[in-house]
Scaffold this active site. Sequence first.
Site, PDB file in Angstrom:
ATOM      1  N   ASP A   5      -0.017   5.162   0.849  1.00  0.00           N
ATOM      2  CA  ASP A   5      -0.192   6.174   1.900  1.00  0.00           C
ATOM      3  C   ASP A   5      -0.338   5.509   3.275  1.00  0.00           C
ATOM      4  O   ASP A   5      -1.211   4.672   3.463  1.00  0.00           O
ATOM      5  CB  ASP A   5      -1.418   7.041   1.586  1.00  0.00           C
ATOM      6  CG  ASP A   5      -1.263   7.808   0.282  1.00  0.00           C
ATOM      7  OD1 ASP A   5      -2.290   8.177  -0.315  1.00  0.00           O
ATOM      8  OD2 ASP A   5      -0.121   8.007  -0.169  1.00  0.00           O
ATOM      9  N   ASP A  57       0.877  -1.171   0.000  1.00  0.00           N
ATOM     10  CA  ASP A  57       0.000   0.000   0.000  1.00  0.00           C
ATOM     11  C   ASP A  57       0.914   1.221   0.000  1.00  0.00           C
ATOM     12  O   ASP A  57       2.111   1.115   0.345  1.00  0.00           O
ATOM     13  CB  ASP A  57      -0.851  -0.054   1.279  1.00  0.00           C
ATOM     14  CG  ASP A  57      -1.676   1.183   1.512  1.00  0.00           C
ATOM     15  OD1 ASP A  57      -2.437   1.570   0.611  1.00  0.00           O
ATOM     16  OD2 ASP A  57      -1.558   1.788   2.599  1.00  0.00           O
TER      17      ASP A  57
HETATM   18  O1  LIG Z   1      -3.606   4.017   1.589  1.00  0.00           O
HETATM   19  P1  LIG Z   1      -3.699   4.155   0.076  1.00  0.00           P
HETATM   20  O2  LIG Z   1      -4.660   3.153  -0.554  1.00  0.00           O
HETATM   21  O3  LIG Z   1      -2.302   4.132  -0.579  1.00  0.00           O
HETATM   22  O4  LIG Z   1      -4.281   5.654  -0.233  1.00  0.00           O
HETATM   23  C1  LIG Z   1      -5.211   6.261   0.640  1.00  0.00           C
HETATM   24  C2  LIG Z   1      -5.557   7.585   0.013  1.00  0.00           C
HETATM   25  O5  LIG Z   1      -6.066   7.388  -1.269  1.00  0.00           O
HETATM   26  C3  LIG Z   1      -6.638   8.329   0.745  1.00  0.00           C
HETATM   27  O6  LIG Z   1      -7.756   7.447   0.934  1.00  0.00           O
HETATM   28  C4  LIG Z   1      -8.879   8.147   1.455  1.00  0.00           C
HETATM   29  O7  LIG Z   1      -9.948   7.219   1.584  1.00  0.00           O
HETATM   30  P2  LIG Z   1     -11.181   7.273   0.537  1.00  0.00           P
HETATM   31  O8  LIG Z   1     -10.603   6.817  -0.820  1.00  0.00           O
HETATM   32  O9  LIG Z   1     -11.672   8.700   0.482  1.00  0.00           O
HETATM   33  O10 LIG Z   1     -12.186   6.275   1.104  1.00  0.00           O
HETATM   34  C5  LIG Z   1      -8.559   8.742   2.832  1.00  0.00           C
HETATM   35  O11 LIG Z   1      -8.308   7.672   3.732  1.00  0.00           O
HETATM   36  C6  LIG Z   1      -7.311   9.623   2.748  1.00  0.00           C
HETATM   37  O12 LIG Z   1      -6.897  10.004   4.053  1.00  0.00           O
HETATM   38  C7  LIG Z   1      -6.178   8.892   2.085  1.00  0.00           C
HETATM   39  O13 LIG Z   1      -5.086   9.784   1.864  1.00  0.00           O
HETATM   40 MG   LIG Z   2      -2.859   3.311   3.291  1.00  0.00          MG
END
Ligand SMILES: O=P(O)(O)OC[C@@H](O)[C@H]1O[C@@H](OP(=O)(O)O)[C@@H](O)[C@@H](O)[C@@H]1O
Ligand SMILES: [Mg+2]
Length: 174
Positions: A5, A3
């Site tokens: 972020d 993953d």
């Molecule tokens: O952890 P990975 O998958 O690499 O990326 C997570 C991000 O795309 C974002 O995903 C969003 O969730 P929603 O997509 O809005 O449910 C939120 O959790 C944000 O805080 C976060 O930065």
């Molecule tokens: Mg993540």
Amino acid sequence: MLDRDGVINADSDAYIKSVDEWHPLPGSLEAMARLSRAGWVIAVCTNQSGVGRGLFTDATVNAIHAELQRQLAPLGGHVDGFFYCPHPPEADCSCRKPKPGLLIQAAAALSFPLQGVPFVGDSRRDMDAARAAGATPVLVRTGKGARTIADGAGLPDWIENDLMAVVTRLLNDD
Ligand SMILES: O=P(O)(O)OC[C@@H](O)[C@H]1O[C@@H](OP(=O)(O)O)[C@@H](O)[C@@H](O)[C@@H]1O
Ligand SMILES: [Mg+2]
Ligand SMILES: [Zn+2]
């Protein structure tokens, strides 16, 4: 499979919207470089719904990934493939985690089996995507990991403090 972020870089509830907002977590680049130097293939599988939400563009996502590669190179690290879902939740696509689509894409594109391959994440949806793909879910406490553990549901057997700890175990078990 990693993953992005909260595992490779710091996450934000306001999304990572630009290269300037992208900051590697302590030790994460070196951990990835250790894998590359040991001959491991690295795939990054990430939800980037911010594209579908209009917060940033595909070009920005690609610029962030180029920056990651740029910082990895002098360490001997390399990401072999980036796989991301740009869709908003309401699109009900087949690639947004917790669905396994990104992991299946990665395994096919990079010709590795999913069975027994770790997918390292910080969120419940990462663990569910790993299980749905037949991969091994690994949870880290960085990013949203502590929150995920506090929620208590769907936790995997394998939990580590951070990516470096996961890599140390992987390379010691190899
Ligand atoms: O952890 P990975 O998958 O690499 O990326 C997570 C991000 O795309 C974002 O995903 C969003 O969730 P929603 O997509 O809005 O449910 C939120 O959790 C944000 O805080 C976060 O930065
Ligand atoms: Mg993540
Ligand atoms: Zn998608």
